[in-house]
Design a protein around this motif. Structure first.
Motif, mmCIF file in Angstrom:
data_model
loop_
_atom_site.group_PDB
_atom_site.id
_atom_site.type_symbol
_atom_site.label_atom_id
_atom_site.label_comp_id
_atom_site.label_asym_id
_atom_site.label_seq_id
_atom_site.Cartn_x
_atom_site.Cartn_y
_atom_site.Cartn_z
ATOM 1 N N SER A 139 0.829 -1.214 0.000
ATOM 2 C CA SER A 139 0.000 0.000 0.000
ATOM 3 C C SER A 139 0.863 1.263 0.000
ATOM 4 C CB SER A 139 -0.959 -0.001 1.192
ATOM 5 O OG SER A 139 -0.250 0.333 2.363
ATOM 6 N N LEU A 140 2.112 1.142 0.477
ATOM 7 C CA LEU A 140 2.978 2.330 0.524
ATOM 8 C C LEU A 140 3.800 2.511 -0.742
ATOM 9 C CD1 LEU A 140 4.338 1.970 4.183
ATOM 10 C CD2 LEU A 140 2.862 3.802 3.353
ATOM 11 N N ILE A 141 4.257 1.399 -1.341
ATOM 12 C CA ILE A 141 5.265 1.536 -2.415
ATOM 13 C C ILE A 141 4.982 0.645 -3.630
ATOM 14 C CG2 ILE A 141 6.878 -0.194 -1.467
ATOM 15 C CD1 ILE A 141 8.245 3.083 -2.511
ATOM 16 N N GLY A 142 4.005 -0.264 -3.503
ATOM 17 C CA GLY A 142 3.666 -1.129 -4.642
ATOM 18 C C GLY A 142 4.432 -2.437 -4.635
ATOM 19 N N ARG A 143 3.963 -3.357 -5.490
ATOM 20 C CA ARG A 143 4.462 -4.729 -5.425
ATOM 21 C C ARG A 143 5.907 -4.901 -5.933
ATOM 22 N NH1 ARG A 143 2.576 -9.753 -4.330
ATOM 23 N NH2 ARG A 143 0.481 -8.986 -3.899
ATOM 24 N N ASP A 144 6.307 -4.196 -6.981
ATOM 25 C CA ASP A 144 7.659 -4.435 -7.542
ATOM 26 C C ASP A 144 8.741 -4.216 -6.486
ATOM 27 O OD1 ASP A 144 6.564 -4.989 -9.960
ATOM 28 O OD2 ASP A 144 7.210 -3.127 -10.955
ATOM 29 N N ILE A 145 8.685 -3.074 -5.840
ATOM 30 C CA ILE A 145 9.708 -2.755 -4.838
ATOM 31 C C ILE A 145 9.557 -3.692 -3.648
ATOM 32 C CG2 ILE A 145 10.519 -0.966 -3.219
ATOM 33 C CD1 ILE A 145 10.851 0.669 -5.529
#
Ligand code: FAD
Length: 372
Positions: A139-145
């Motif tokens: 929710s903060l930075i997305g799945r890739d990272i």
């Protein structure tokens, strides 16, 4: 036994700062340390001209000018800037998350492009309340990272699946929309040229301070308690009270150090291994803390393996969850009934302290102790 004004248990940064300040005020201090050396976890040892950080990479950083000036009395610091690199299955990413990371990950070039990509990735959790660390990170930075730079590292660190870890562990993730690999936002940072041990050596150098290493408080507890008017205790607080209320939890670490016959092994002081399969979290190449100083054909590297903690293991990180903090609060109540014992440092106060915070806490204790 000789009567000292203070018996300091533990020759780490807290104990040494207290001892130094007490001696400055004319007090007679005995410092005992169970390890065979002083300096606690900031201990560094010279090997082949390289300062080896024996208990993991230590980078001094602070925004507290008073603490920075204080520590600079004991050593000259270089301009080392912590810029760790992550290795995810051979893909290299700069940390902390910044434009270099995003550019490498997604091929974006401007802050606007990076923000748009992060927003797109965060949509996965849109409208949902994160129930665990995995959902919180997405929710903060997305799945890739999350998948490449957070998941494996965090699971290794905690010894638990990210879906089983509470969301609050990651309250926020610093995202920097500049091409700046400096890990810390602090005003001051560096490495003491010639290592950390000299700082504690100088602190303990007074004629009014006697130091005994290889000396465990519990081997002669009653005699030690009699030996001084007051005790400054920097070991684990629950052990002091014989675990009578239960055991506080810690995470431990195992270090594997190796000499390599190359001048430069990994090109950076700290490389984080962020995949789940590699069992260690970080590889430290010590000579880079002092810009390659030391034997030009050799280098020393240390792999850091997170480990569960059992009584008798080295307690490196307090686990400050609600349960442990409540138990610590009960130990504090016992501590309050011992006016002649001051509990200090990361084990005595059961708190994850950086070096600057330990110095600040020790100076605060000194102020309180000597203000009357
Ligand atoms: P310690 O250094 O643990 O000293 C306590 C001493 O008490 C120990 O030497 C212990 O042996 C001794 N002792 C315990 N029980 C007894 C007994 N019964 N009898 C006699 N002696 C006893 N901070 C930063 O600012 N930057 C960093 O980059 C950084 N990296 C870190 C990396 C790792 C892997 C770890 C574990 C910590 C890191 N820290 C860092 C934190 C730093 O190490 C601490 O802030 C600092 O060392 C704490 O000092 P202390 O005196 O409280 O504890």
């Amino acid at each position: 036994m000789e009567k000292y004004d203070y018996l300091v248990v533990g020759a780490g940064l807290f104990g040494a700062t207290f001892a130094y300040e007490a001696a400055k005020r004319g007090k007679h201090v005995k410092v005992i340390e169970k390890r065979p050396h002083i300096a606690g976890n900031i201990y560094t040892k010279e090997v082949d001209g390289i300062q080896v950080h024996q208990y993991g990479a230590h980078i001094f950083h602070t925004s507290n000018k008073k603490v920075w000036d204080y520590v600079n009395q004991f050593a000259e610091f270089n301009r080392y800037t912590n810029s760790p690199v992550a290795n995810y299955k051979g893909e290299m990413y700069n940390l902390p998350f910044n434009m270099n990371t995003f550019s490498e990950m997604w091929g974006v070039r401007t802050p606007a492009e990076a923000l748009a990509k992060i927003d797109e990735q965060r949509q996965e959790m849109a409208g949902k309340t994160p129930q665990n660390l995995e959902e919180q990170a997405i929710s903060l930075i997305g799945r890739d990272i999350y998948e490449k730079l957070i998941k494996g590292y965090t699971e290794k660190q905690w010894g638990q699946k990210a879906t089983e870890l509470p969301a609050f562990i990651i309250r926020r993730l610093p995202v920097r929309l500049t091409y700046d690999n400096n890990y810390f936002n602090d005003s001051y940072q560096g490495i003491p040229m010639g290592g950390y041990t000299q700082i504690v050596e100088k602190m303990l150098a007074s004629d009014l301070i006697d130091v005994a290493v290889n000396t465990d408080f519990y081997d002669h507890k009653d005699e030690f308690l009699e030996s001084a008017q007051k005790i400054v205790f920097t070991g684990p607080i629950d052990q002091f009270f014989d675990y009578q209320l239960g055991e506080l939890q810690y995470r431990s670490l195992r270090f594997e150090t190796e000499e390599k016959s190359v001048g430069n092994y990994q090109g950076n002081a700290v490389i984080n291994y962020t995949d789940a399969a590699t069992p260690y979290t970080r590889v430290i190449e010590h000579k880079h803390f002092e810009f390659g100083k030391g034997d030009k054909d050799k280098t020393i590297v240390t792999r850091e393996y997170p480990a569960d903690w059992h009584r008798g293991d080295e307690p490196y990180y307090p686990v400050n969850n609600q349960e442990n903090n409540q138990l610590y609060a009960k130990y504090q109540q016992l501590a309050a009934k011992q006016p002649n014992v001051i509990f200090g440092g990361r084990l005595g106060q059961y708190r994850y302290y950086n070096m600057d915070q330990v110095i600040a806490a020790a100076l605060k204790t000194v102020d309180k102790e000597f203000s009357d």
